[in-house]
Design a protein around this motif. Structure first.
Motif, short mmCIF file in Angstrom:
data_model
loop_
_atom_site.label_atom_id
_atom_site.label_comp_id
_atom_site.label_asym_id
_atom_site.label_seq_id
_atom_site.Cartn_x
_atom_site.Cartn_y
_atom_site.Cartn_z
N PHE A 37 0.84 -1.19 0.00
CA PHE A 37 0.00 0.00 0.00
C PHE A 37 0.88 1.25 0.00
CE2 PHE A 37 -2.51 -3.40 1.69
CZ PHE A 37 -3.75 -3.21 1.07
N GLN A 38 0.63 2.09 -0.99
CA GLN A 38 1.40 3.32 -1.12
C GLN A 38 0.53 4.49 -0.66
OE1 GLN A 38 2.29 4.93 -5.06
NE2 GLN A 38 4.42 5.10 -4.39
N ALA A 39 1.02 5.20 0.35
CA ALA A 39 0.32 6.38 0.87
C ALA A 39 1.01 7.63 0.34
CB ALA A 39 0.34 6.38 2.38
N GLN A 40 0.21 8.57 -0.10
CA GLN A 40 0.75 9.82 -0.62
C GLN A 40 -0.02 10.98 0.01
OE1 GLN A 40 0.23 10.71 -4.85
NE2 GLN A 40 2.34 11.42 -4.88
N VAL A 41 0.75 11.95 0.53
CA VAL A 41 0.15 13.13 1.15
C VAL A 41 0.51 14.34 0.30
CG1 VAL A 41 0.09 14.57 3.22
CG2 VAL A 41 0.33 12.10 3.43
N ARG A 42 -0.51 15.09 -0.10
CA ARG A 42 -0.31 16.33 -0.86
C ARG A 42 -1.13 17.41 -0.18
NH1 ARG A 42 -0.48 15.11 -7.31
NH2 ARG A 42 1.16 13.56 -7.30
N LEU A 43 -0.40 18.44 0.28
CA LEU A 43 -1.08 19.52 0.97
C LEU A 43 -0.22 20.77 0.91
CD1 LEU A 43 -3.73 19.70 2.65
CD2 LEU A 43 -2.34 19.37 4.68
N ASP A 44 -0.77 21.87 0.44
CA ASP A 44 -0.07 23.16 0.38
C ASP A 44 1.28 23.07 -0.33
OD1 ASP A 44 -2.14 24.36 1.76
OD2 ASP A 44 -1.19 24.04 3.70
N GLY A 45 1.33 22.36 -1.44
CA GLY A 45 2.57 22.26 -2.20
C GLY A 45 3.55 21.24 -1.64
N PHE A 46 3.19 20.57 -0.58
CA PHE A 46 4.04 19.56 0.06
C PHE A 46 3.59 18.19 -0.42
CE2 PHE A 46 4.25 16.44 3.50
CZ PHE A 46 5.62 16.39 3.71
N THR A 47 4.53 17.35 -0.85
CA THR A 47 4.20 16.00 -1.28
C THR A 47 5.18 15.02 -0.63
OG1 THR A 47 3.46 16.82 -3.42
CG2 THR A 47 3.91 14.48 -3.27
N LYS A 48 4.62 13.95 -0.09
CA LYS A 48 5.46 12.92 0.52
C LYS A 48 4.78 11.57 0.27
CE LYS A 48 8.33 12.17 4.54
NZ LYS A 48 8.68 12.65 5.86
N THR A 49 5.57 10.57 -0.08
CA THR A 49 5.04 9.24 -0.41
C THR A 49 5.83 8.18 0.33
OG1 THR A 49 4.52 10.06 -2.62
CG2 THR A 49 4.48 7.70 -2.33
N LYS A 50 5.12 7.15 0.78
CA LYS A 50 5.78 6.04 1.46
C LYS A 50 4.96 4.77 1.23
CE LYS A 50 8.17 4.98 5.73
NZ LYS A 50 8.50 5.42 7.07
N THR A 51 5.63 3.61 1.17
CA THR A 51 4.97 2.34 0.92
C THR A 51 4.97 1.50 2.19
OG1 THR A 51 5.74 2.45 -1.35
CG2 THR A 51 4.97 0.32 -0.59
N PHE A 52 3.82 0.80 2.43
CA PHE A 52 3.64 -0.01 3.65
C PHE A 52 3.11 -1.39 3.28
CE2 PHE A 52 3.23 4.41 4.78
CZ PHE A 52 3.99 4.53 5.91
N ILE A 53 3.25 -2.33 4.21
CA ILE A 53 2.77 -3.68 3.96
C ILE A 53 1.29 -3.83 4.30
CG2 ILE A 53 4.99 -4.83 4.16
CD1 ILE A 53 4.28 -5.53 7.05
N SER A 54 0.73 -2.90 5.09
CA SER A 54 -0.69 -3.00 5.42
C SER A 54 -1.39 -1.65 5.20
CB SER A 54 -0.90 -3.46 6.87
OG SER A 54 -0.64 -2.40 7.75
N TYR A 55 -2.67 -1.75 4.93
CA TYR A 55 -3.49 -0.55 4.71
C TYR A 55 -3.53 0.32 5.96
CZ TYR A 55 -7.54 2.35 3.69
OH TYR A 55 -8.38 3.42 3.50
N HIS A 56 -3.64 -0.30 7.13
CA HIS A 56 -3.78 0.45 8.39
C HIS A 56 -2.51 1.24 8.71
CE1 HIS A 56 -7.70 -1.19 9.17
NE2 HIS A 56 -7.23 -2.42 8.97
N LEU A 57 -1.34 0.66 8.44
CA LEU A 57 -0.09 1.40 8.64
C LEU A 57 -0.01 2.61 7.70
CD1 LEU A 57 2.52 -1.50 9.02
CD2 LEU A 57 1.77 0.10 10.80
N ALA A 58 -0.42 2.40 6.47
CA ALA A 58 -0.39 3.49 5.50
C ALA A 58 -1.34 4.60 5.92
CB ALA A 58 -0.76 2.97 4.11
N LYS A 59 -2.52 4.23 6.37
CA LYS A 59 -3.51 5.23 6.77
C LYS A 59 -3.05 6.02 8.00
CE LYS A 59 -8.37 5.84 7.62
NZ LYS A 59 -9.19 6.21 6.51
N SER A 60 -2.46 5.36 8.98
CA SER A 60 -2.01 6.08 10.18
C SER A 60 -0.82 6.99 9.85
CB SER A 60 -1.66 5.11 11.31
OG SER A 60 -0.55 4.33 10.96
N TRP A 61 0.08 6.52 8.99
CA TRP A 61 1.21 7.37 8.58
C TRP A 61 0.71 8.61 7.84
CZ3 TRP A 61 2.86 8.94 3.73
CH2 TRP A 61 4.09 9.59 3.69
N ALA A 62 -0.25 8.41 6.94
CA ALA A 62 -0.78 9.53 6.16
C ALA A 62 -1.47 10.55 7.06
CB ALA A 62 -1.75 9.01 5.10
#
Length: 162
Positions: free
Chosen positions: A11-36
């Motif tokens: 699961f790849q989580a990507q955060v885009r807000l106010d010109g800021f972008t950060k992406t990270k990959t996780f093995i579970s959906y819940h980890l990705a959601k909490s990181w995001a």
């Protein structure tokens, strides 16, 4: 805003807000959601996103451009003369928050009384490029929007008679 997608079994989580972008990959959906959600919180608290430098006036942008960018160009001497001429204009010293498109349009109209449209185009190309460099490379607040709606006269090429 965060988005989470499944990619190659992870699961790849990507955060885009106010010109800021950060992406990270996780093995579970819940980890990705909490990181995001944590990243969104940090961005909103301004702990990650740094504020852009706000130059005092257009003169500050052009002086740095003259010092750092112009020497690397093909004909730096010609551009130095043009920039020094531009720096003498009154609107260059106005605070950027007070500067508006009508101020630049007034300069354009006055300048057209003295120079040809092609000269004005070259000068405005330098101004636009300085704004773009300030915004993209130096991460400065740039007044590029002043030039977006500004109309420049057409350049009519005169035929050469031999």
């Amino acid at each position: 805003m965060a988005s989470i997608r499944k990619r190659l079994g992870k699961f790849q989580a990507q955060v885009r807000l106010d010109g800021f972008t950060k992406t990270k990959t996780f093995i579970s959906y819940h980890l990705a959601k909490s990181w995001a959600s944590k990243q969104e919180y940090l961005v909103q608290e301004n702990s990650i996103v740094k504020r852009k430098y706000q130059p005092q006036n257009f003169e500050e942008i052009l002086k740095r451009y003259l010092k750092e960018v112009t020497p690397r160009k093909r004909s730096p001497e010609n551009e130095k003369i043009t920039i020094k001429s531009l720096l003498r204009a009154k609107w260059m010293k106005m605070p950027l928050e007070d500067l508006s498109t009508p101020d630049v349009a007034l300069y354009r109209d006055q300048r057209l009384q003295e120079v040809k449209p092609s000269t004005l185009h070259r000068q405005f190309c330098i101004l636009k490029h300085a704004c773009r460099i300030a915004s993209e490379e130096w991460e400065w607040e740039s007044p590029y929007e002043l030039f977006k709606n500004l109309r420049l006269p057409r350049i009519i090429n005169q035929p050469i008679y031999r």
